[in-house]
Design a protein around this motif. Structure first.
Motif, short mmCIF file in Angstrom:
data_model
loop_
_atom_site.label_atom_id
_atom_site.label_comp_id
_atom_site.label_asym_id
_atom_site.label_seq_id
_atom_site.Cartn_x
_atom_site.Cartn_y
_atom_site.Cartn_z
N ALA A 68 19.03 8.71 -12.51
CA ALA A 68 18.38 9.57 -13.19
C ALA A 68 16.88 9.88 -13.03
CB ALA A 68 18.64 9.33 -14.88
N ALA A 69 16.56 11.24 -12.92
CA ALA A 69 14.99 11.67 -12.81
C ALA A 69 14.45 11.97 -14.15
CB ALA A 69 15.02 12.63 -11.90
N VAL A 70 13.37 11.17 -14.62
CA VAL A 70 12.83 11.43 -15.74
C VAL A 70 11.38 12.33 -15.63
CG1 VAL A 70 12.19 10.61 -17.97
CG2 VAL A 70 14.08 9.82 -16.87
N GLY A 115 0.77 -1.25 0.11
CA GLY A 115 -0.20 -0.13 0.02
C GLY A 115 0.63 1.34 0.08
N ASN A 116 2.13 1.31 -0.05
CA ASN A 116 2.85 2.25 -0.46
C ASN A 116 2.75 2.90 -1.88
OD1 ASN A 116 4.36 1.81 2.36
ND2 ASN A 116 5.31 0.19 1.37
N ASP A 117 2.58 4.34 -1.89
CA ASP A 117 2.30 5.02 -2.92
C ASP A 117 3.86 5.67 -3.22
OD1 ASP A 117 -0.98 5.96 -2.19
OD2 ASP A 117 -0.19 4.52 -3.50
N TYR A 118 4.07 5.74 -4.66
CA TYR A 118 5.55 6.61 -5.12
C TYR A 118 5.22 7.36 -6.25
CZ TYR A 118 7.27 2.36 -2.65
OH TYR A 118 7.78 1.45 -1.63
N LEU A 119 5.74 8.41 -6.28
CA LEU A 119 6.14 9.13 -7.48
C LEU A 119 6.96 8.78 -8.31
CD1 LEU A 119 5.73 12.85 -5.90
CD2 LEU A 119 3.90 11.56 -7.07
N PHE A 125 19.17 6.70 -3.56
CA PHE A 125 18.02 6.02 -4.25
C PHE A 125 17.18 5.41 -2.94
CE2 PHE A 125 15.68 2.05 -5.34
CZ PHE A 125 15.17 2.41 -6.75
N LEU A 126 17.77 5.01 -2.09
CA LEU A 126 17.02 4.43 -0.88
C LEU A 126 16.26 5.48 -0.04
CD1 LEU A 126 16.11 1.86 0.97
CD2 LEU A 126 18.45 2.19 1.98
N TYR A 127 17.07 6.48 0.15
CA TYR A 127 16.53 7.68 0.94
C TYR A 127 15.08 8.24 0.30
CZ TYR A 127 16.89 11.63 4.26
OH TYR A 127 17.02 12.79 5.16
N LEU A 128 15.10 8.37 -1.15
CA LEU A 128 14.16 8.96 -1.61
C LEU A 128 12.91 7.94 -1.77
CD1 LEU A 128 15.86 10.54 -4.79
CD2 LEU A 128 15.06 11.60 -2.79
N ALA A 129 13.34 6.60 -2.07
CA ALA A 129 12.28 5.58 -2.03
C ALA A 129 11.53 5.47 -0.81
CB ALA A 129 12.82 4.19 -2.51
N ASN A 130 12.18 5.62 0.21
CA ASN A 130 11.58 5.65 1.64
C ASN A 130 10.66 6.89 1.80
OD1 ASN A 130 12.38 3.16 2.64
ND2 ASN A 130 14.09 4.03 3.72
N ARG A 131 10.75 7.70 0.87
CA ARG A 131 10.04 9.06 1.17
C ARG A 131 9.02 9.13 -0.11
NH1 ARG A 131 14.19 8.68 3.74
NH2 ARG A 131 14.57 9.66 5.74
N GLY A 132 8.79 8.06 -0.72
CA GLY A 132 8.00 7.92 -1.85
C GLY A 132 8.08 8.49 -3.08
N VAL A 133 9.50 8.44 -3.45
CA VAL A 133 9.93 9.12 -4.72
C VAL A 133 10.79 8.19 -5.24
CG1 VAL A 133 11.01 10.92 -5.93
CG2 VAL A 133 9.64 11.47 -3.86
N LEU A 134 10.82 7.78 -6.52
CA LEU A 134 11.44 6.80 -7.08
C LEU A 134 12.16 7.30 -8.29
CD1 LEU A 134 9.04 3.69 -7.76
CD2 LEU A 134 10.57 4.08 -6.01
N VAL A 135 13.52 7.19 -8.34
CA VAL A 135 14.31 7.74 -9.63
C VAL A 135 14.92 6.59 -10.09
CG1 VAL A 135 14.74 10.00 -8.48
CG2 VAL A 135 16.50 8.16 -8.08
N GLY A 136 15.92 6.73 -11.20
CA GLY A 136 16.27 5.57 -12.00
C GLY A 136 17.26 4.71 -11.07
#
Length: 420
Positions: A381-383, A65-69, A365-376
């Protein structure tokens, strides 16, 4: 707090937020190599990959149930968003269109005409992936030149090709090294990203490099294969259409131009096509293609994507959001005094770290993912997609600023505040 300590904390937080994915991973190990359908999915910086529940637009949700941008967008394969709704809508509108038949249709003609107009190469063939398109392009180059050799640039990725595992490589932006390698006279093709997008961030060509690349390949009798698979983020005609003097003999496109359905394309000049006909037996021995190539469904979706999604207006919006993202990251990095460099190519933004530090890249990558944001997943890379909003860019910048501040100052940071 050291980078290693931050990673340990973030991994613990990830495990706490993903118990269902951990259980699915244990189940998957009994049926899938490394517990994943593609082995490299097990190489992410996460303790284990999350398992997907749904994806729509530029958002994904996992089975916990975790949502990501999503700014990773499957390495640009989902550049136009997670488009299951578009595909299902197309099938509902015309369920009689079928999936694959082995016969040509008007969609394939429209797609080829569109690509010819964008990239300036008159003749096209279709594959199931950019990897296969590169393989096809190299086969055509060998047929056209009668030579065996392939030359590529260090740090550029063109798929899991056997032809490139033994290929000679030279540094990008090094014309003297390129000239020396071509002097042997055995090179059929130089394959190149027009802007290097792998191997530690975006590396733009030096002034005059593209015309020199074209000059040297022609002088040596080698063909130039331009791989626009990743660099299509630059604009509706990638980098080739921006007038930098590439003028390729063959051009490869893949991943994104059918809303993420499996597809690749090879464009060629008339002389390359003539060489193919001169060296291919009428029975198709030594020919090109596969049974599933250019099926009705991917051709329909490619036509729709090219005509309705890959527009000048869409690229302007995407580039504007990407420019604001790049500026925000650059400002945060400069304020923190970190020796990182931000670069942008159209809708793609990368951050080059000293020595391409894998520990820092995993941490980010891990820090952002834990805050609901995915990069490459690998290069970071951020697209930006057409679905990306200003608020989405703000969310990425907020998470990135928190990571940058913590890395620069090294105090214990706040525990992840998940997006739900």
């Amino acid at each position: 707090m050291s980078a290693e300590a931050i990673i340990a904390r973030e991994r613990a937080a990830y495990r706490a937020a993903h118990p269902a994915s951990e259980r699915m991973r244990e189940r998957a190990r009994r049926a899938l190599l490394d517990g994943v359908p593609l082995h490299w999915m097990d190489l992410y910086a996460l303790p284990y990959p999350f398992y997907l529940d749904r994806a729509e637009g530029n958002r994904v949700r996992d089975i916990d149930g975790n949502d990501y941008l999503d700014f990773g967008l499957c390495g640009t394969a989902a550049l136009w968003g997670h488009s299951g709704a578009e595909i299902l809508s197309e099938l509902a509108d015309d369920p009689g269109g079928g999936v694959v038949s082995g016969w040509p249709g008007e969609d394939s003609v429209r797609v080829a005409e569109n690509l010819a107009g964008r990239f300036g190469l008159p003749l096209w063939q279709f594959t199931l992936s950019a990897t296969d398109a590169n393989r096809t392009a190299l086969r055509l180059a060998r047929l056209a030149t009668g030579r065996p050799g392939v030359l590529a640039f260090t740090g550029c990725y063109h798929g899991n090709l056997d032809e490139l595992t033994t290929a000679e490589r030279v540094e990008f932006n090094d014309p003297p090294a390129l000239e020396r390698a071509l002097a042997r006279g055995d090179i059929a093709a130089v394959i190149a990203e027009p802007v290097r997008t792998t191997g530690g961030g975006i590396a733009a060509p030096d002034d005059g490099f593209h015309p020199r690349l074209r000059e040297l390949t022609r002088a040596a009798g080698a063909l130039l294969v331009v791989d626009e698979t990743q660099t299509i983020v630059a604009g509706p005609a990638g980098v080739t259409g921006s007038g930098t003097g590439l003028d390729p003999d063959l051009l490869v496109l893949g991943k994104s131009f059918a809303f993420g359905l499996p597809i690749g394309a090879v464009g060629m000049t008339q002389p390359v096509a003539d060489a193919f006909h001169a060296h291919t037996h009428p029975s198709n021995q030594g020919g090109l293609g596969g049974t599933l190539n250019a099926g009705q469904l991917p051709m329909r979706m490619a036509r729709r994507c090219l005509e309705t999604a890959m527009t000048e207006a869409a690229y302007r919006r995407m580039s504007a959001h990407a420019a604001r993202l790049a500026d925000g990251l650059d400002d945060a990095i400069r304020r923190a005094g970190l020796p990182w460099t931000v670069a942008r190519l159209g809708a793609m933004v990368t951050c080059a770290l000293p020595h391409n530090d894998p520990t820092l890249r995993d941490l980010l990558f891990l820090y952002l993912a834990n805050r609901g944001v995915l990069v490459g997943c690998f290069g970071g890379a951020a697209v930006v997609s057409p679905h990306t909003t200003a608020a989405d860019v703000d969310a990425l910048l907020d998470a990135a600023r928190a990571a940058i501040t913590e890395i620069a100052s090294e105090p214990p940071g706040p525990q992840p505040d998940r997006l739900r």
